[in-house]
Structure formats: C-alpha cells, structure tokens
Design a protein around this motif. Sequence first.
Motif, PDB file in Angstrom:
ATOM      1  N   UNK A  55       5.777  12.011  -8.970  1.00 45.26           N
ATOM      2  CA  UNK A  55       6.555  13.239  -9.027  1.00 45.26           C
ATOM      3  C   UNK A  55       8.018  12.879  -9.230  1.00 45.26           C
ATOM      4  N   UNK A  56       8.622  13.466 -10.237  1.00 43.78           N
ATOM      5  CA  UNK A  56      10.049  13.279 -10.485  1.00 43.78           C
ATOM      6  C   UNK A  56      10.787  14.429  -9.813  1.00 43.78           C
ATOM      7  N   UNK A  57      11.600  14.091  -8.817  1.00 44.33           N
ATOM      8  CA  UNK A  57      12.409  15.090  -8.138  1.00 44.33           C
ATOM      9  C   UNK A  57      13.793  15.087  -8.753  1.00 44.33           C
ATOM     10  N   UNK A  58      14.318  16.257  -9.042  1.00 50.21           N
ATOM     11  CA  UNK A  58      15.671  16.342  -9.584  1.00 50.21           C
ATOM     12  C   UNK A  58      16.425  17.450  -8.861  1.00 50.21           C
ATOM     13  N   UNK A  59      17.748  17.306  -8.844  1.00 49.56           N
ATOM     14  CA  UNK A  59      18.589  18.289  -8.177  1.00 49.56           C
ATOM     15  C   UNK A  59      19.594  18.842  -9.177  1.00 49.56           C
ATOM     16  N   UNK A  60      20.226  19.964  -8.847  1.00 50.25           N
ATOM     17  CA  UNK A  60      21.211  20.555  -9.764  1.00 50.25           C
ATOM     18  C   UNK A  60      22.356  19.601 -10.123  1.00 50.25           C
ATOM     19  N   UNK A  61      22.665  18.657  -9.251  1.00 50.78           N
ATOM     20  CA  UNK A  61      23.760  17.717  -9.527  1.00 50.78           C
ATOM     21  C   UNK A  61      23.352  16.638 -10.523  1.00 50.78           C
ATOM     22  N   UNK A  62      22.067  16.607 -10.916  1.00 50.80           N
ATOM     23  CA  UNK A  62      21.603  15.644 -11.907  1.00 50.80           C
ATOM     24  C   UNK A  62      20.959  14.399 -11.326  1.00 50.80           C
ATOM     25  N   UNK A  63      20.883  14.279 -10.026  1.00 46.51           N
ATOM     26  CA  UNK A  63      20.220  13.121  -9.410  1.00 46.51           C
ATOM     27  C   UNK A  63      18.716  13.236  -9.613  1.00 46.51           C
ATOM     28  N   UNK A  64      18.073  12.059  -9.798  1.00 41.26           N
ATOM     29  CA  UNK A  64      16.619  12.022  -9.956  1.00 41.26           C
ATOM     30  C   UNK A  64      16.051  10.856  -9.166  1.00 41.26           C
ATOM     31  N   UNK A  65      14.917  11.081  -8.534  1.00 38.58           N
ATOM     32  CA  UNK A  65      14.151  10.025  -7.888  1.00 38.58           C
ATOM     33  C   UNK A  65      12.686  10.294  -8.182  1.00 38.58           C
ATOM     34  N   UNK A  66      11.878   9.262  -8.041  1.00 39.88           N
ATOM     35  CA  UNK A  66      10.440   9.398  -8.225  1.00 39.88           C
ATOM     36  C   UNK A  66       9.760   9.176  -6.892  1.00 39.88           C
ATOM     37  N   UNK A  67       8.778  10.015  -6.588  1.00 38.11           N
ATOM     38  CA  UNK A  67       8.028   9.854  -5.353  1.00 38.11           C
ATOM     39  C   UNK A  67       6.555   9.686  -5.675  1.00 38.11           C
ATOM     40  N   UNK A  68       5.902   8.909  -4.815  1.00 37.48           N
ATOM     41  CA  UNK A  68       4.486   8.609  -4.955  1.00 37.48           C
ATOM     42  C   UNK A  68       3.824   8.875  -3.630  1.00 37.48           C
ATOM     43  N   UNK A  69       2.834   9.722  -3.627  1.00 36.54           N
ATOM     44  CA  UNK A  69       2.064   9.951  -2.425  1.00 36.54           C
ATOM     45  C   UNK A  69       0.773   9.169  -2.584  1.00 36.54           C
ATOM     46  N   UNK A  70       0.658   8.132  -1.792  1.00 34.43           N
ATOM     47  CA  UNK A  70      -0.495   7.251  -1.894  1.00 34.43           C
ATOM     48  C   UNK A  70      -1.374   7.427  -0.669  1.00 34.43           C
ATOM     49  N   UNK A  71      -2.642   7.458  -0.895  1.00 37.75           N
ATOM     50  CA  UNK A  71      -3.572   7.591   0.210  1.00 37.75           C
ATOM     51  C   UNK A  71      -4.295   6.280   0.427  1.00 37.75           C
ATOM     52  N   UNK A  72      -4.459   5.935   1.673  1.00 41.74           N
ATOM     53  CA  UNK A  72      -5.206   4.725   1.997  1.00 41.74           C
ATOM     54  C   UNK A  72      -6.615   4.878   1.440  1.00 41.74           C
ATOM     55  N   UNK A  73      -7.231   3.776   1.078  1.00 38.11           N
ATOM     56  CA  UNK A  73      -8.554   3.831   0.474  1.00 38.11           C
ATOM     57  C   UNK A  73      -9.663   3.958   1.507  1.00 38.11           C
ATOM     58  N   UNK A  74      -9.278   3.968   2.755  1.00 39.05           N
ATOM     59  CA  UNK A  74     -10.256   4.167   3.816  1.00 39.05           C
ATOM     60  C   UNK A  74     -10.391   5.670   4.037  1.00 39.05           C
ATOM     61  N   UNK A  75     -11.607   6.158   4.136  1.00 40.16           N
ATOM     62  CA  UNK A  75     -11.822   7.593   4.337  1.00 40.16           C
ATOM     63  C   UNK A  75     -11.124   8.018   5.622  1.00 40.16           C
ATOM     64  N   UNK A  76     -10.360   9.076   5.530  1.00 36.97           N
ATOM     65  CA  UNK A  76      -9.634   9.589   6.684  1.00 36.97           C
ATOM     66  C   UNK A  76      -8.290   8.911   6.902  1.00 36.97           C
ATOM     67  N   UNK A  77      -7.910   8.009   5.974  1.00 33.84           N
ATOM     68  CA  UNK A  77      -6.631   7.320   6.112  1.00 33.84           C
ATOM     69  C   UNK A  77      -5.471   8.268   5.902  1.00 33.84           C
ATOM     70  N   UNK A  78      -4.316   7.898   6.446  1.00 32.13           N
ATOM     71  CA  UNK A  78      -3.137   8.753   6.308  1.00 32.13           C
ATOM     72  C   UNK A  78      -2.398   8.434   5.015  1.00 32.13           C
ATOM     73  N   UNK A  79      -1.550   9.344   4.590  1.00 35.20           N
ATOM     74  CA  UNK A  79      -0.798   9.182   3.345  1.00 35.20           C
ATOM     75  C   UNK A  79       0.498   8.413   3.559  1.00 35.20           C
ATOM     76  N   UNK A  80       0.927   7.679   2.551  1.00 37.75           N
ATOM     77  CA  UNK A  80       2.195   6.962   2.551  1.00 37.75           C
ATOM     78  C   UNK A  80       3.033   7.502   1.406  1.00 37.75           C
ATOM     79  N   UNK A  81       4.284   7.821   1.684  1.00 38.84           N
ATOM     80  CA  UNK A  81       5.165   8.358   0.666  1.00 38.84           C
ATOM     81  C   UNK A  81       6.236   7.327   0.341  1.00 38.84           C
ATOM     82  N   UNK A  82       6.319   6.919  -0.925  1.00 39.27           N
ATOM     83  CA  UNK A  82       7.343   5.987  -1.379  1.00 39.27           C
ATOM     84  C   UNK A  82       8.283   6.721  -2.316  1.00 39.27           C
ATOM     85  N   UNK A  83       9.569   6.640  -2.050  1.00 43.75           N
ATOM     86  CA  UNK A  83      10.579   7.211  -2.928  1.00 43.75           C
ATOM     87  C   UNK A  83      11.193   6.057  -3.702  1.00 43.75           C
ATOM     88  N   UNK A  84      11.017   6.070  -5.012  1.00 40.50           N
ATOM     89  CA  UNK A  84      11.482   4.978  -5.875  1.00 40.50           C
ATOM     90  C   UNK A  84      12.707   5.402  -6.654  1.00 40.50           C
TER      91      UNK A  84
END
Length: 146
Positions: A55-84
């Motif tokens: 997901x590319x997040x952008x703001x009115x000021x022109x800043x942009x970052x990319x976020x990735x929501x990754x899920x553990x491969x184990x059933x019932x695992x929690x999500x990890x969010x990385x902002x790149x």
Amino acid sequence: MTSYLPAVAEELLRDIRKVYQETTQIPDDLLLALKFVFGPSALQALDLVDQRSVTCLSSPSGRKVFQFLLYAQVIGGSGHLYTCYASCHYCPCPAFAFSVLRRNDSLLCKHILAAYLCQAMGLSQHETVTDQQMSDILSGKAGRGT
C-alpha cells in the motif's frame, strides 16, 4: 522512479515497467534477470506483489511511504506491519538490518523490492492520509490509516 540502486537494477526495473505496461506480464528473461540481480528477495517480493500486500500511503504535503501487512504463515498468527521508505532506501524489517546493512550481501529486502516492482507495474494499493497521520506514521506512532 527515483532510487538508490545500481544502474543495472534501475535499468531492469525500467524494462519491467515498459514490458508490463505493454503486455501485463513479466517475461521469463526479465524474471531470471530479477532473480540474478536481487537473489532470493526477488521471488519473495513477487509473492508480496501477487498478494497485493503493498500500500502506498501519501499525504497532501507530498510525502509517500509504502506499507506491507504481512501475516505469519502459521494459522492464527498475528500480522506484522512494515513501513518502508523507498525514497531513502530503508525498511525496518530484520532482513534489511541483517542482509543489507550488516552483511552487505543484498541490495535490498523483499519489502523494498516489492515497492519498486509495484511502482513499475502500477499495482500498489493507494491510500491518502492526512499530514498529521503521515507524521504519526513517520514517527512510528501509528499504523496504516490511523
């Protein structure tokens, strides 16, 4: 596409962009080149692209970052969010710290490569956030869309 990659990597991403815009596919020769240049990160990044995890997040000021929501491969695992931060070539994931920064044996992690590929292919999700939300994201105070 502004990046901090060697010329061969930037040229490869430009080729992928051009061919993908014309055919909506990446031919085998470019996939092999991607694997050759980026190593194991290439297949993992393509998987993130296929899963629409970028997901590319952008703001009115022109800043942009990319976020990735990754899920553990184990059933019932929690999500990890990385902002790149593709603009400064940084990801907070452990692979970036170890392989890119510490061992210097990789150009980038799968997350940043996925961001570059999504930009090249036009496949990232887009979300607009306020400048305050972007400040919170950049400072580590908030996650996606908060």
